[in-house]
Design an enzyme around this catalytic site. Structure first.
Site, short mmCIF file in Angstrom:
data_model
loop_
_atom_site.label_atom_id
_atom_site.label_comp_id
_atom_site.label_asym_id
_atom_site.label_seq_id
_atom_site.Cartn_x
_atom_site.Cartn_y
_atom_site.Cartn_z
N LYS A 106 18.70 -34.54 -134.90
CA LYS A 106 17.37 -34.66 -134.28
C LYS A 106 17.43 -34.07 -132.87
O LYS A 106 18.38 -34.35 -132.13
CB LYS A 106 16.98 -36.14 -134.24
CG LYS A 106 15.58 -36.43 -133.70
CD LYS A 106 15.26 -37.92 -133.77
CE LYS A 106 13.84 -38.22 -133.30
NZ LYS A 106 13.50 -39.65 -133.38
N SER A 108 8.91 -40.73 -135.50
CA SER A 108 9.12 -39.44 -134.89
C SER A 108 10.20 -38.59 -135.56
O SER A 108 10.21 -37.38 -135.38
CB SER A 108 9.48 -39.61 -133.41
OG SER A 108 10.73 -40.29 -133.28
N SER A 133 10.90 -45.17 -135.84
CA SER A 133 11.02 -43.73 -136.09
C SER A 133 12.12 -43.30 -137.04
O SER A 133 12.19 -42.13 -137.41
CB SER A 133 11.22 -42.98 -134.78
OG SER A 133 9.97 -42.82 -134.16
N1 GLN Z 1 5.56 -44.54 -133.71
C1 GLN Z 1 6.13 -45.28 -132.62
C2 GLN Z 1 5.68 -44.69 -131.32
O1 GLN Z 1 4.94 -43.79 -131.33
C3 GLN Z 1 7.62 -45.33 -132.72
C4 GLN Z 1 8.29 -44.10 -132.27
C5 GLN Z 1 9.77 -44.22 -132.28
O2 GLN Z 1 10.32 -45.14 -132.89
N2 GLN Z 1 10.41 -43.32 -131.56
O3 GLN Z 1 6.05 -45.13 -130.27
#
Ligand code: GLN
Length: 494
Positions: free
Chosen positions: A79, A160, A184
């Site tokens: 990632k 994400s 995420s």
């Molecule tokens: N969807 C969540 C956010 O937008 C989690 C994102 C994540 O875990 N990096 O913050």
């Protein structure tokens, strides 16, 4: 597509050791798959030479009769939130475009040290903020899955870690790193029919991972099955003096400890997760998961986590607060992009750089974060949210005196269409309803595929465990995986 691409990480590791194929063949296969699937936009940078170099080392070691490393011959996707020495690291933002770290993140250093190679850096939501991968500056990732009803709308791979989930589901890599701040790893895994585990906060060092919300951020593996997650996590975890929140504990032998026998275990079903408006198909999936757990020998009881309904608002105060502080470092001086309008002074340069460098979702979080931390509102929002966070953690603590694990759906829906929620941040945030509570409490949590919905799209089941009980989470994940028998995969249509 070569049959090698269908192998799991365990299959590649064992087949390589047995001499069924060379590591070079494996690396070449995945490199070719990456290059052949650019339409998915899963990778921001392709690094075939890195994968080949690791493969050649593995082949040489095998030919020389040397002892092989745990991930010798295994190519991975990384990632693009992990700093990789000599390779651009952008967090999918414009402000970090062109930033080439001189250092390696702790987690990637461990993976590469264990023999893994990197096929490329994976797309993600900008600074890991999002649930659909649509906030990336470099364009959204497209899920390799399509609905089976002829609906041709491109689907979100989740976020994400949407590049990671799409790449694994499409067989471009056998496994990848993810990070999870509020879901995420788990939500994209659920959307694409793969597995992923967020370990206990502190298991994996955050050193060298671009920071979003430091008290929540955790790295973890994403792969096709539970065993592969255990294999990767064993290498990724471990104490690191450079991260003050790193846990100084031995890393258990999770793979060797895998067992799908849940006799003697009690699994809790938190009643507050039966949220209003939850689709019947998600309810049905949950019931199926309960039946699988019982079949594996577990006792299943209903439990209560009374503060669950405050988890989302609490998360969307704490995460932006920490983000606003962490992202203050992007000033056009120390990293990446700089905007210097004619005659601009230093303040104007900062403002112009940040205005051009951050996307709309990142700006929204910075604004919310600075607001909830501002002198007049700090107690009303930030302090209150910290108190509620403690209550949410206490809910879990109390429930874990009665049960060993919790079982819930991972997300309240299957993958939605790209564009469907991108104009409505609150609708997007609601998709995190089942994943953020475990993040706020720092607990290990995993998503495994549970089945398909009536449109042929994957649905995930989430297991949440006691602090440090990754083994319990993995084992329950394995029990479900064996019973769900999830073999569906996306057609090669891209
Ligand atoms: N969807 C969540 C956010 O937008 C989690 C994102 C994540 O875990 N990096 O913050």
């Amino acid at each position: 597509m070569s049959a090698v691409a269908d192998l799991t990480i365990a299959g590649i590791r064992d087949g390589f050791r047995a001499g069924d194929f060379t590591a070079r063949e494996v690396a070449e296969t995945f490199n070719a798959n990456v290059a052949g699937a650019r339409g998915l936009n899963a990778f921001l940078v392709e690094t075939p030479e890195h994968a080949l170099a690791a493969a050649d080392l593995a082949d040489k070691a095998r030919a020389g009769g040397e002892e092989l490393k745990p991930l010798s011959g295994v190519p991975l996707g990384i990632k693009d939130l992990f700093c990789t020495a000599g390779y651009q690291t952008t967090a999918a933002s414009h402000i970090l475009e062109g930033f080439v770290p001189t250092y390696e993140s702790f987690v990637t250093a461990k993976l590469f040290g264990a023999g893994a190679g990197m096929v490329g850096k994976l797309n993600l939501d900008q600074f890991a903020m999002g649930s659909s991968n649509e906030t990336s500056f470099f364009g959204n990732v497209i899920s390799p899955w399509r609905r089976n009803d002829g609906g041709n709308a491109a689907l979100a791979p989740g976020g994400s870690s949407g590049g990671s989930s799409a790449a694994i589901a499409a067989r471009l890599v056998p496994g990848a790193t993810g990070t999870d701040t509020g879901g995420s790893i788990r939500q994209p895994a659920a959307f694409t029919g793969i597995s992923g585990i967020k370990p206990t906060y502190g298991r994996c060092s955050r050193w060298g991972i671009v920071a979003f919300a430091s008290s929540l951020d955790q790295a973890g593996p994403m792969a096709r099955d539970v065993r592969d997650c255990a294999i990767l996590l064993e290498t990724m975890a471990g104490f690191d003096a450079k991260d003050a929140t790193s846990l100084d504990l031995p890393v258990p032998a999770w793979e060797a400890g895998l067992s799908a026998d849940l006799r003697g275990k009690t699994i809790g079903i938190p009643k507050e997760y039966r949220v209003d408006g939850m689709p019947a198909e998600i309810e049905a999936l949950w019931d199926k998961g309960i039946a699988f757990a019982k079949d594996a020998g577990a006792e299943v009881i209903e439990v209560s986590l009374p503060h669950t309904k405050y988890a989302l608002p609490t998360y969307y105060i704490i995460a932006p607060a920490e983000a606003s502080s962490n992202l203050a470092r992007y000033d056009g001086v120390r990293y990446g992009q700089r905007e210097l309008p004619d005659g601009a002074n230093l303040q104007e340069m900062y403002a112009a750089t940040r205005a051009a460098g951050f996307g709309p979702e990142v700006k929204r979080r910075i604004l919310i974060g600075t607001y909830v931390l501002s002198a007049g509102f700090y107690d009303a929002y930030y302090t209150k949210a910290q108190k509620v966070r403690a209550l949410i953690a206490r809910d879990f603590e109390q429930v874990f005196s009665k049960v060993d694990l919790l079982l819930t759906p991972t997300a309240p829906s299957a993958a939605f269409a790209l564009g469907e929620k991108s104009d409505d941040p609150v609708a997007m945030y609601l998709n995190d309803v089942f994943t953020v509570p475990a993040s706020l409490a720092g607990l290990p949590a995993m998503s495994v595929p549970g089945g398909l919905d009536s449109h042929g799209l994957p649905l995930g089941l989430q297991l949440i465990g006691r602090p440090l009980d990754e083994q319990g989470v993995l084992n329950a994940g394995l029990a479900i995986e064996q019973r769900a028998g999830f073999t569906a995969r996306p057609d090669r249509w891209w």
